[in-house]
Enzyme design. Structure first.
Site, PDB file in Angstrom:
ATOM      1  N   HIS A  53      24.656  12.900  39.710  1.00 17.07           N
ATOM      2  CA  HIS A  53      24.335  14.030  38.823  1.00 17.07           C
ATOM      3  C   HIS A  53      25.283  15.203  39.037  1.00 17.07           C
ATOM      4  O   HIS A  53      26.099  15.209  39.965  1.00 17.07           O
ATOM      5  CB  HIS A  53      22.867  14.460  38.993  1.00 17.07           C
ATOM      6  CG  HIS A  53      22.485  14.892  40.374  1.00 17.07           C
ATOM      7  ND1 HIS A  53      22.816  16.127  40.891  1.00 17.07           N
ATOM      8  CD2 HIS A  53      21.776  14.253  41.352  1.00 17.07           C
ATOM      9  CE1 HIS A  53      22.313  16.236  42.117  1.00 17.07           C
ATOM     10  NE2 HIS A  53      21.686  15.108  42.430  1.00 17.07           N
ATOM     11  N   HIS A  96      23.391  24.073  37.033  1.00 13.81           N
ATOM     12  CA  HIS A  96      23.042  24.430  35.649  1.00 13.81           C
ATOM     13  C   HIS A  96      22.643  25.886  35.651  1.00 13.81           C
ATOM     14  O   HIS A  96      22.230  26.428  36.693  1.00 13.81           O
ATOM     15  CB  HIS A  96      21.908  23.526  35.113  1.00 13.81           C
ATOM     16  CG  HIS A  96      20.706  23.459  36.009  1.00 13.81           C
ATOM     17  ND1 HIS A  96      19.737  24.434  36.023  1.00 13.81           N
ATOM     18  CD2 HIS A  96      20.320  22.545  36.937  1.00 13.81           C
ATOM     19  CE1 HIS A  96      18.807  24.114  36.916  1.00 13.81           C
ATOM     20  NE2 HIS A  96      19.135  22.978  37.500  1.00 13.81           N
ATOM     21  N   GLU A 121      23.170  22.268  43.753  1.00 17.09           N
ATOM     22  CA  GLU A 121      22.217  21.248  44.178  1.00 17.09           C
ATOM     23  C   GLU A 121      22.859  19.887  44.459  1.00 17.09           C
ATOM     24  O   GLU A 121      22.571  18.897  43.788  1.00 17.09           O
ATOM     25  CB  GLU A 121      21.107  21.090  43.129  1.00 17.09           C
ATOM     26  CG  GLU A 121      21.575  20.933  41.693  1.00 17.09           C
ATOM     27  CD  GLU A 121      20.386  20.833  40.734  1.00 17.09           C
ATOM     28  OE1 GLU A 121      19.571  19.925  40.931  1.00 17.09           O
ATOM     29  OE2 GLU A 121      20.293  21.660  39.807  1.00 17.09           O
ATOM     30  N   TYR A 139      22.192   9.779  47.512  1.00 15.73           N
ATOM     31  CA  TYR A 139      21.085   8.859  47.231  1.00 15.73           C
ATOM     32  C   TYR A 139      21.486   7.443  47.649  1.00 15.73           C
ATOM     33  O   TYR A 139      22.453   6.887  47.126  1.00 15.73           O
ATOM     34  CB  TYR A 139      20.732   8.921  45.729  1.00 15.73           C
ATOM     35  CG  TYR A 139      20.505  10.367  45.302  1.00 15.73           C
ATOM     36  CD1 TYR A 139      19.273  10.975  45.501  1.00 15.73           C
ATOM     37  CD2 TYR A 139      21.552  11.133  44.777  1.00 15.73           C
ATOM     38  CE1 TYR A 139      19.084  12.306  45.165  1.00 15.73           C
ATOM     39  CE2 TYR A 139      21.371  12.464  44.443  1.00 15.73           C
ATOM     40  CZ  TYR A 139      20.135  13.046  44.640  1.00 15.73           C
ATOM     41  OH  TYR A 139      19.955  14.368  44.322  1.00 15.73           O
ATOM     42  N   ARG A 193      18.511  15.911  48.670  1.00 11.77           N
ATOM     43  CA  ARG A 193      19.110  16.953  47.809  1.00 11.77           C
ATOM     44  C   ARG A 193      18.728  18.303  48.410  1.00 11.77           C
ATOM     45  O   ARG A 193      17.618  18.466  48.954  1.00 11.77           O
ATOM     46  CB  ARG A 193      18.592  16.832  46.372  1.00 11.77           C
ATOM     47  CG  ARG A 193      19.145  17.877  45.426  1.00 11.77           C
ATOM     48  CD  ARG A 193      18.962  17.509  43.944  1.00 11.77           C
ATOM     49  NE  ARG A 193      17.584  17.450  43.505  1.00 11.77           N
ATOM     50  CZ  ARG A 193      16.918  16.335  43.243  1.00 11.77           C
ATOM     51  NH1 ARG A 193      17.509  15.167  43.387  1.00 11.77           N
ATOM     52  NH2 ARG A 193      15.659  16.371  42.834  1.00 11.77           N
TER      53      ARG A 193
HETATM   54  N1  GLY Z   1      14.460  20.613  38.822  1.00 17.22           N
HETATM   55  C1  GLY Z   1      15.410  20.071  37.961  1.00 17.22           C
HETATM   56  C2  GLY Z   1      16.764  20.296  38.413  1.00 17.22           C
HETATM   57  O1  GLY Z   1      16.987  20.506  39.592  1.00 17.22           O
HETATM   58  O2  GLY Z   1      17.675  20.358  37.663  1.00 17.22           O
HETATM   59 MN    MN Z   2      18.227  22.255  39.255  1.00 16.11          MN
HETATM   60 MN    MN Z   3      15.585  21.235  40.901  1.00 13.97          MN
END
Ligand code: GLY
Ligand code: MN
Ligand code: MN
Length: 441
Positions: free
Chosen positions: A346, A350, A381, A385, A403
């Site tokens: 990921h 954001h 973040e 994994y 994470r």
């Molecule tokens: N809680 C959703 C994210 O970390 O993007």
């Molecule tokens: Mn997030």
């Molecule tokens: Mn999150």
């Protein structure tokens, strides 16, 4: 960072839409089961422009008219208020909300044709609920027909409003930062409480309940999004929300959860050992993710971008994966061929604000990436994994999912971690796990 009033926000939007008009709708109630609804949450853009929390309300901006801001609200109704709570009503809304004109929502269809002339386009949310767009098209068609012989300009195109407001929402003002600080402090309480409460034999559901209880005890209205409380291998399902399994001695627990204050979100992830002590393999992976997060946070200052942050994360994680002997070959080839993606699938960040994934665009109107400026808020973040089903991994790594996520505010010369203080150094986390959970009550 300044404070902007709702009037200033509406004025900025009036300028942005030029000779177009804008229609911003409040959220509607959503049915949950027969005769019951999900708890009501106002539309973020409607809230941003009005501060008004009631459903069945519509804001209309008409820059070409003398009356530039018109609000439609529910009228007072004794019987309805007996069942569903107080309404502000028309005259109080006129007095308190600083718009030019307030009408009953029941008059929206009748008054809309009077507001439209003189505007060449209509801005509204085009993507969230297409049935509203269809309804608006039908209204426009009727109005066009009714006025086909009148010498008036009517909207002939629809434009998307959300990206316009999204650009405005990119830099937070002081009141917004204050709300985000309150969300962060309730989140801190909940995460620390969860660390203290967790132990072998507890259920994910119980930890979630205790944490969310503390969000509310900490002053928040609730959660900003569905909490992820993922024991052991469940952490390798990125959006695991079942939160219903027993926690095992020797496993980690990943919690991604944030409180909401005045509709502003915190978004925090912590990962900690169920029994309070990291195993050597868990410790190695955790330390790597933490180093990636800290190196990426160091990039957060005016002039840098989310891509700079993401690249830093990728570099540290990939280098660490090579040292852990999970990846082979050079750092360059692993980065070029995106081989880290198997373990880090990921993005790193954001925008954050009224929405947990705040709607502000990532690309400017001239198609460049946004460069950090004071007042922008986003998450960092990184994670790693290692699914239990991946037989190519060493035994001790299988089932580890980690994470670490914090909320970052850009300041005039650097950054502030809004969610600082939620334990994340290994020693701090292990200490927090030893705390008596009753000390939070
Ligand atoms: N809680 C959703 C994210 O970390 O993007
Ligand atoms: Mn997030
Ligand atoms: Mn999150």
């Amino acid at each position: 960072m300044e404070t902007t009033s709702y009037i200033e926000r509406r004025n900025e939007l009036l300028e942005r839409i030029g000779s177009g008009m804008a229609i911003v709708m409040a959220s509607s109630h959503k049915q949950r089961s027969h005769d019951t609804e999900y708890s009501y949450r106002q539309d973020s853009n409607f809230k941003y422009l009005t501060g008004f929390n009631e459903p069945e309300s519509i804001l209309v901006l008409t820059p070409e008219n003398e009356v530039k801001t018109t609000l439609f609200v529910r009228p007072k109704d004794e019987l309805a208020e007996l069942w569903s709570g107080k309404r502000m009503g028309i005259s109080k809304a006129q007095e308190l909300l600083d718009v030019d004109d307030v009408h009953s929502i029941e008059d929206f269809e009748r008054i809309l044709p009077e507001l439209m002339p003189g505007h060449d386009s209509l801005y509204m949310d085009l993507f969230e609920d297409s049935s509203e767009v269809v309804k608006m098209l039908e209204r426009c068609k009727k109005i066009q027909m009714a006025k086909r012989k009148a010498k008036v300009l009517l909207p002939s195109s629809f434009k998307n409003l959300r990206s316009e407001i999204g650009r405005m929402r990119l830099k937070k003002d002081q009141n917004e930062i204050l709300a985000m600080r309150k969300a962060a402090s309730a989140t801190l309480l909940g995460h620390k409480g969860a660390m203290a409460f967790t132990g072998p034999g507890r259920n994910e559901r119980e930890v979630q309940a205790y944490m969310e209880f503390l969000f509310k005890m900490g002053g928040a209205q609730g959660t900003a999004y569905e909490s992820i409380v993922a024991g052991g291998n469940n952490a390798n399902t990125l959006h695991y929300v079942n939160n219903n399994e027993n926690l095992k001695d020797g496993d980690l627990l990943l919690i991604d959860a944030g409180a909401e204050f005045n509709l502003y979100a915190a978004d925090v992830t912590r990962t900690f050992p169920v029994n309070g002590k990291f195993s050597p393999a868990q410790r190695d992976v955790y330390q790597l993710v933490l180093e990636a997060q800290k190196a990426s946070i160091a990039m957060a200052k005016p002039g840098k971008t989310l891509t700079d942050v993401h690249k830093e994360t990728l570099k540290v994680l990939t280098d660490g994966l090579i040292h852990l002997k999970v990846l082979e070959g050079s750092l360059e080839e692993n980065l070029e061929q995106h081989l880290y993606r198997r373990f880090y699938p990921h993005g790193t960040s954001h925008w954050l604000g009224l929405d947990v994934h705040d709607e502000s665009p990532y690309i400017t109107e001239t198609l460049d990436e946004y460069v950090f400026e004071e007042g922008m808020v986003f998450t960092i973040e990184p994670g790693l994994y290692f699914p239990a089903t991946d037989a190519t991994l060493r035994n001790e790594l299988q089932g580890i999912g980690i994470r670490i996520e914090d909320d970052i505010l850009i300041t005039h010369n650097g950054h502030e971690i809004l969610t600082a203080g939620i334990p994340k150094e290994i020693k701090e986390v292990e200490e927090a796990c030893k705390t008596d959970y009753k000390s939070f009550l």
